[in-house]
Scaffold this motif. Sequence first.
Motif, PDB file in Angstrom:
ATOM      1  N   ASP A  75       0.765  -0.887   0.096  1.00 16.23           N
ATOM      2  CA  ASP A  75      -0.174  -0.246   0.122  1.00 16.23           C
ATOM      3  C   ASP A  75       1.192   1.336   0.085  1.00 16.23           C
ATOM      4  N   VAL A  76       1.659   1.969  -1.213  1.00 12.39           N
ATOM      5  CA  VAL A  76       2.248   2.847  -1.000  1.00 12.39           C
ATOM      6  C   VAL A  76       1.770   4.410  -0.726  1.00 12.39           C
ATOM      7  N   ASN A  77       0.404   4.049  -0.990  1.00  7.67           N
ATOM      8  CA  ASN A  77       0.299   5.613  -0.439  1.00  7.67           C
ATOM      9  C   ASN A  77       0.242   5.679   1.220  1.00  7.67           C
ATOM     10  N   TYR A  78      -0.469   4.981   1.436  1.00  9.10           N
ATOM     11  CA  TYR A  78      -1.190   4.644   2.836  1.00  9.10           C
ATOM     12  C   TYR A  78       0.962   4.644   3.530  1.00  9.10           C
ATOM     13  N   MET A  79       1.711   4.217   3.270  1.00  6.41           N
ATOM     14  CA  MET A  79       3.150   3.722   3.316  1.00  6.41           C
ATOM     15  C   MET A  79       4.156   5.256   3.532  1.00  6.41           C
ATOM     16  N   ALA A  80       3.450   6.333   1.827  1.00  7.73           N
ATOM     17  CA  ALA A  80       4.260   7.471   1.832  1.00  7.73           C
ATOM     18  C   ALA A  80       3.342   8.408   3.388  1.00  7.73           C
ATOM     19  N   PHE A  81       2.196   8.065   3.387  1.00 14.02           N
ATOM     20  CA  PHE A  81       1.466   9.156   4.503  1.00 14.02           C
ATOM     21  C   PHE A  81       2.003   8.795   6.454  1.00 14.02           C
ATOM     22  N   ARG A  82       2.213   7.204   5.896  1.00 11.09           N
ATOM     23  CA  ARG A  82       2.525   7.399   7.109  1.00 11.09           C
ATOM     24  C   ARG A  82       3.672   7.786   7.758  1.00 11.09           C
ATOM     25  N   ALA A  83       4.734   7.421   7.008  1.00  9.65           N
ATOM     26  CA  ALA A  83       6.463   8.156   6.688  1.00  9.65           C
ATOM     27  C   ALA A  83       6.348   9.522   7.771  1.00  9.65           C
ATOM     28  N   GLN A  84       5.507  10.025   6.962  1.00  6.17           N
ATOM     29  CA  GLN A  84       5.491  11.876   6.929  1.00  6.17           C
ATOM     30  C   GLN A  84       4.449  11.746   8.614  1.00  6.17           C
ATOM     31  N   VAL A  85       3.779  10.916   9.078  1.00  5.66           N
ATOM     32  CA  VAL A  85       3.088  11.247  10.512  1.00  5.66           C
ATOM     33  C   VAL A  85       3.465  11.164  11.478  1.00  5.66           C
ATOM     34  N   ARG A  86       4.676   9.864  11.379  1.00  4.49           N
ATOM     35  CA  ARG A  86       5.150   9.148  12.033  1.00  4.49           C
ATOM     36  C   ARG A  86       6.569  10.109  12.366  1.00  4.49           C
ATOM     37  N   GLN A  87       6.754  11.308  12.072  1.00  5.28           N
ATOM     38  CA  GLN A  87       7.775  11.878  11.728  1.00  5.28           C
ATOM     39  C   GLN A  87       7.645  12.863  13.297  1.00  5.28           C
ATOM     40  N   PRO A  88       8.609  13.400  14.063  1.00  6.15           N
ATOM     41  CA  PRO A  88       8.152  14.056  15.296  1.00  6.15           C
ATOM     42  C   PRO A  88       8.230  15.353  14.887  1.00  6.15           C
ATOM     43  N   ALA A  89       8.707  15.618  14.259  1.00  6.03           N
ATOM     44  CA  ALA A  89       8.491  17.298  13.135  1.00  6.03           C
ATOM     45  C   ALA A  89       7.067  17.547  12.816  1.00  6.03           C
ATOM     46  N   TRP A  90       6.733  16.521  12.537  1.00  5.07           N
ATOM     47  CA  TRP A  90       5.065  16.531  11.679  1.00  5.07           C
ATOM     48  C   TRP A  90       3.942  17.021  13.165  1.00  5.07           C
ATOM     49  N   GLN A  91       4.336  16.001  13.966  1.00  4.57           N
ATOM     50  CA  GLN A  91       3.079  15.864  15.421  1.00  4.57           C
ATOM     51  C   GLN A  91       3.159  16.941  16.477  1.00  4.57           C
ATOM     52  N   ARG A  92       4.676  17.277  16.375  1.00  3.26           N
ATOM     53  CA  ARG A  92       5.140  18.826  17.171  1.00  3.26           C
ATOM     54  C   ARG A  92       3.750  19.531  16.933  1.00  3.26           C
ATOM     55  N   GLN A  93       4.432  20.397  14.979  1.00  2.00           N
ATOM     56  CA  GLN A  93       3.898  20.870  15.011  1.00  2.00           C
ATOM     57  C   GLN A  93       1.922  20.607  14.565  1.00  2.00           C
ATOM     58  N   PHE A  94       1.722  19.669  14.460  1.00  2.00           N
ATOM     59  CA  PHE A  94       0.425  19.088  14.264  1.00  2.00           C
ATOM     60  C   PHE A  94      -0.514  19.064  15.869  1.00  2.00           C
ATOM     61  N   LEU A  95       0.483  18.886  16.767  1.00  2.00           N
ATOM     62  CA  LEU A  95      -0.684  18.938  17.862  1.00  2.00           C
ATOM     63  C   LEU A  95      -0.370  20.521  18.640  1.00  2.00           C
ATOM     64  N   ALA A  96       0.623  21.805  18.216  1.00  2.00           N
ATOM     65  CA  ALA A  96       0.347  22.537  18.593  1.00  2.00           C
ATOM     66  C   ALA A  96      -0.455  23.397  17.675  1.00  2.00           C
ATOM     67  N   MET A  97      -1.493  23.252  16.987  1.00  2.00           N
ATOM     68  CA  MET A  97      -2.859  23.580  16.493  1.00  2.00           C
ATOM     69  C   MET A  97      -3.703  23.492  17.855  1.00  2.00           C
ATOM     70  N   PRO A  98      -5.298  24.117  17.705  1.00  2.00           N
ATOM     71  CA  PRO A  98      -6.199  23.534  18.527  1.00  2.00           C
ATOM     72  C   PRO A  98      -6.783  22.334  18.203  1.00  2.00           C
ATOM     73  N   LEU A  99      -7.429  21.824  19.456  1.00  2.00           N
ATOM     74  CA  LEU A  99      -7.295  20.831  19.145  1.00  2.00           C
ATOM     75  C   LEU A  99      -8.861  20.895  18.391  1.00  2.00           C
ATOM     76  N   LEU A 100     -10.167  21.348  18.308  1.00  2.00           N
ATOM     77  CA  LEU A 100     -11.162  21.456  17.843  1.00  2.00           C
ATOM     78  C   LEU A 100     -10.355  21.632  15.877  1.00  2.00           C
ATOM     79  N   GLN A 101      -9.240  21.989  15.708  1.00  2.00           N
ATOM     80  CA  GLN A 101      -8.691  22.540  14.027  1.00  2.00           C
ATOM     81  C   GLN A 101      -8.328  21.006  13.696  1.00  2.00           C
ATOM     82  N   ARG A 102      -7.513  19.861  14.623  1.00  2.00           N
ATOM     83  CA  ARG A 102      -6.457  19.055  14.697  1.00  2.00           C
ATOM     84  C   ARG A 102      -8.221  17.959  14.284  1.00  2.00           C
TER      85      ARG A 102
END
Length: 246
Positions: free
Chosen positions: A122-149
Amino acid sequence: MILFISDLHLQEDRPVLTAAFLRFVDGPARSARQLYLLGDLFEYWAGDDDLATPFHQSIVTALRGLSDAGVALFWIAGNRDFLVGDAFAAAAGLTLLPETWVIEDHGRRIVLVHGDAQCTDDVNYMAFRAQVRQPAWQRQFLAMPLLQRKQIIAGLRDNSRKDQAGKSYDIMDVTPQAVADVFARTGASVMIHGHTHRPALHDVDGKQRYVLPDWEPEAVPPRGGWIAIGDDGVIARHAPDGSVLA
């Protein structure tokens, strides 16, 4: 016993599912010395700042009760709840594990994974997974307001459903090479995972691969259950009613 569950996809608007999980917690899980939660306990997890909702509190309270009763709880993140963090772990009384973990029982090495990382076709999912498991991506996402997330997650879930509708089951299943790689890397003779919603026991060149079920208590027949390793070392798959499956 050591128990393993995954893929409950708990959510507030599924009270029958929640009730089934709470019965498991108050029943079979109370007899365990260890319980491994192998991913996707929740349908989604937007961040530990969502702990205060009554629904999430009810799940945390149930897990904490198990922990306080002497059951050691362990968590491997799934593709839906990989944002669970230290605050959730502390509240629930559980230990967060890396995405690949090996335990030893009765002279065997048993490797535990959620299973999504092994769906390499599942190439598309694996690319998405690689992105969202990055600590930098997670820090940026978790910095958003909860409702927006939560709004972003709702959009991602909708897109995922549409994407899966056009994929074959084989593409969304684990690949033989990825499974072989995990066995080779860990030296395990047994693997337990979830994610695929295709419960079974597979022979892999003399090694055993157990797949956990997803939980759908309202389906006909109901789906769900767990895997248990008894004090005698026997590994057994259990149906939703607790009966042992062949």
